[in-house]
Design an enzyme around this catalytic site. Structure first.
Site, PDB file in Angstrom:
ATOM      1  N   ARG A 169      -1.470  58.761 -13.818  1.00  0.00           N
ATOM      2  CA  ARG A 169      -0.714  59.405 -13.267  1.00  0.00           C
ATOM      3  C   ARG A 169       0.038  60.581 -12.938  1.00  0.00           C
ATOM      4  O   ARG A 169       1.122  59.924 -13.039  1.00  0.00           O
ATOM      5  CB  ARG A 169      -0.543  58.126 -11.903  1.00  0.00           C
ATOM      6  CG  ARG A 169      -1.472  57.429 -11.711  1.00  0.00           C
ATOM      7  CD  ARG A 169      -0.689  56.716  -9.981  1.00  0.00           C
ATOM      8  NE  ARG A 169      -2.605  55.615  -9.670  1.00  0.00           N
ATOM      9  CZ  ARG A 169      -2.092  54.462  -9.311  1.00  0.00           C
ATOM     10  NH1 ARG A 169      -0.691  54.185  -8.862  1.00  0.00           N
ATOM     11  NH2 ARG A 169      -3.297  53.109  -9.479  1.00  0.00           N
ATOM     12  N   SER A 227      -1.584  45.768  -4.984  1.00  0.00           N
ATOM     13  CA  SER A 227      -1.702  46.304  -3.469  1.00  0.00           C
ATOM     14  C   SER A 227      -2.800  45.953  -3.005  1.00  0.00           C
ATOM     15  O   SER A 227      -4.105  45.463  -3.979  1.00  0.00           O
ATOM     16  CB  SER A 227      -1.840  47.794  -3.763  1.00  0.00           C
ATOM     17  OG  SER A 227      -2.255  48.434  -2.081  1.00  0.00           O
ATOM     18  N   GLU A 278       6.666  45.222  -6.703  1.00  0.00           N
ATOM     19  CA  GLU A 278       5.159  45.082  -5.817  1.00  0.00           C
ATOM     20  C   GLU A 278       4.547  44.597  -7.166  1.00  0.00           C
ATOM     21  O   GLU A 278       4.312  45.355  -8.358  1.00  0.00           O
ATOM     22  CB  GLU A 278       4.777  46.631  -5.331  1.00  0.00           C
ATOM     23  CG  GLU A 278       3.316  46.542  -4.889  1.00  0.00           C
ATOM     24  CD  GLU A 278       2.456  48.143  -4.851  1.00  0.00           C
ATOM     25  OE1 GLU A 278       1.608  48.274  -5.268  1.00  0.00           O
ATOM     26  OE2 GLU A 278       3.241  49.241  -3.807  1.00  0.00           O
ATOM     27  N   GLN A 308      -4.345  47.691 -14.968  1.00  0.00           N
ATOM     28  CA  GLN A 308      -3.900  46.842 -13.913  1.00  0.00           C
ATOM     29  C   GLN A 308      -6.038  46.031 -14.114  1.00  0.00           C
ATOM     30  O   GLN A 308      -6.851  46.418 -14.636  1.00  0.00           O
ATOM     31  CB  GLN A 308      -4.789  47.532 -12.281  1.00  0.00           C
ATOM     32  CG  GLN A 308      -3.229  48.349 -12.003  1.00  0.00           C
ATOM     33  CD  GLN A 308      -3.635  48.761  -9.836  1.00  0.00           C
ATOM     34  OE1 GLN A 308      -3.130  49.490  -9.589  1.00  0.00           O
ATOM     35  NE2 GLN A 308      -4.668  49.021  -9.879  1.00  0.00           N
ATOM     36  N   ASP A 333       1.094  44.263   0.892  1.00  0.00           N
ATOM     37  CA  ASP A 333       1.029  44.332  -0.666  1.00  0.00           C
ATOM     38  C   ASP A 333       2.020  43.351  -1.460  1.00  0.00           C
ATOM     39  O   ASP A 333       2.294  42.121   0.005  1.00  0.00           O
ATOM     40  CB  ASP A 333       1.974  45.365  -0.907  1.00  0.00           C
ATOM     41  CG  ASP A 333       1.416  47.133  -1.033  1.00  0.00           C
ATOM     42  OD1 ASP A 333      -0.068  46.540  -1.057  1.00  0.00           O
ATOM     43  OD2 ASP A 333       2.172  47.386  -0.523  1.00  0.00           O
ATOM     44  N   ASP A 363     -10.173  57.290  -6.062  1.00  0.00           N
ATOM     45  CA  ASP A 363      -8.809  57.392  -5.215  1.00  0.00           C
ATOM     46  C   ASP A 363      -7.979  58.512  -5.229  1.00  0.00           C
ATOM     47  O   ASP A 363      -7.347  58.241  -6.298  1.00  0.00           O
ATOM     48  CB  ASP A 363      -8.430  55.059  -5.766  1.00  0.00           C
ATOM     49  CG  ASP A 363      -7.369  54.598  -4.780  1.00  0.00           C
ATOM     50  OD1 ASP A 363      -7.350  55.623  -3.347  1.00  0.00           O
ATOM     51  OD2 ASP A 363      -6.631  53.988  -4.883  1.00  0.00           O
TER      52      ASP A 363
END
Length: 345
Positions: A111, A262, A259, A126, A246, A57
């Site tokens: 990240r 997503s 959040e 996640q 979201d 992704d």
């Protein structure tokens, strides 16, 4: 640059031992509920994939993936996943999963370009999930139904957490509110996307913002999305573009929107061709994942990611995600957090 939100009068409601026990309780309970609610089987997922296959992704298209050469494979490069949005769809085809069923997995990512704060870490964990759907289910109504089922699992998890730790009080509303990103823009035309999210979440408590990735009437995007997984360009039941969005809540500990997930209906052949053209990424059509999708070899799906540390942070009323997960933080941030009673792992 990293930045720290400093909640006024913050006090951790659980000590370190209780926090670790609470994390396990929440993770075990929620993933079982998610699996049952959406009929998902657990699978094992990769930490890294080969570079150049179009499987990773690319998020907003600018974040660098952590890469390394594989010595025993002629130094070809692998890259740590950003998420498993495309890998899951390939796996569903490989497993031959029927419509109405799907998979979920523990996704761990790095990240390196993340701006560090109370919610954003170099380490991302996640529950990545994906389910096979039929052509008739590529609608806003079906998307909303899945969102409501996920939110119900979140609310059940909150109930269990508060029953286990009475000092934690529930705050999530009974229902989640749906709003399209274009309607949100019209409601708050003078605000930034983040300010609009804060305003709508403070008003309703829990919101699903529909249609994220395409340009709105002001010529800007609510937020970025890659062109080759979420379908953000197909008109929904009301004619507005986008079959994704979201899940956001109002988080009183930090006094802001938060959040949790997503997610969305994924691109079919037509939507991917359209979105690649819109974003000027048509060269991706030659990549492995994209060739299989264009050839009709991948199922239609809906899927997303639900932050594990984020969900635990909310359930346990923590002020910093570093109280939930082990990561790297600037020394100054660690000092400031310690002074406020935020014990970063």
């Amino acid at each position: 640059m990293s930045k720290l939100m400093k909640p006024s009068g913050y006090r951790a409601l659980l000590d370190t031992r209780q926090t670790e026990q609470g994390i396990k309780l929440i993770k075990d309970f929620f993933q079982q509920n998610l699996s049952t609610e959406l009929r998902l089987r657990r699978v094992t997922a990769p930490l890294f994939v080969l570079q150049g296959l179009g499987i990773n992704d690319d998020l907003n298209g600018v974040e660098r993936a952590v890469t390394f050469p594989i010595h025993d494979m002629g130094m070809v490069k692998a890259e740590v996943v950003h998420s498993l949005a495309k890998w899951k769809r390939l796996s569903l085809a490989e497993y031959g999963i029927e419509p109405g069923y799907g998979i979920y997995t523990d996704m761990n990512a790095i990240r390196a370009d993340e701006e560090l704060d109370n919610l954003h870490s170099l380490y991302v964990d996640q529950w990545d999930w994906e389910a096979v759907i039929t052509p008739e289910q590529r609608t806003t109504a079906f998307l909303k139904n899945v969102v409501e089922r996920i939110y119900a699992a979140i609310r059940r998890t909150e109930y269990l957490t508060c029953e286990t730790y009475p000092q934690i009080k529930p705050f999530l509303p009974e229902k989640i509110t749906f709003i399209h990103s274009e309607d949100l823009l019209q409601m708050y035309p003078g605000k930034s996307p983040k300010e609009r999210e804060d305003a709508i979440c403070e008003k309703y408590g829990a919101v699903f913002v529909i249609g994220i990735g395409g340009r709105l009437s002001n010529g800007e995007k609510h937020d970025g999305r890659a062109p080759d997984y979420d379908d953000w360009s197909t008109p929904g039941d009301d004619g507005k573009a986008g079959l994704n969005g979201d899940i956001l809540i109002w988080y009183p500990v930090l006094g802001r929107s938060f959040e949790l997930s997503s997610m969305g209906i994924r691109v079919d052949r037509e939507a991917m061709l359209r979105q690649l053209a819109i974003e000027g990424k048509e060269d991706r059509k030659e990549l492995y994942f994209h060739r299989k999708l264009l050839a009709g070899e991948l199922p239609l799906t809906i899927g997303g990611g639900i932050g594990q540390s984020r969900l635990c942070m909310v359930m346990l009323h923590k002020g910093h995600i570093g109280e939930i997960q082990a990561s790297i933080w600037p020394d100054e941030m660690r000092r400031e957090c310690a002074a406020m009673g935020m014990a970063l792992i």
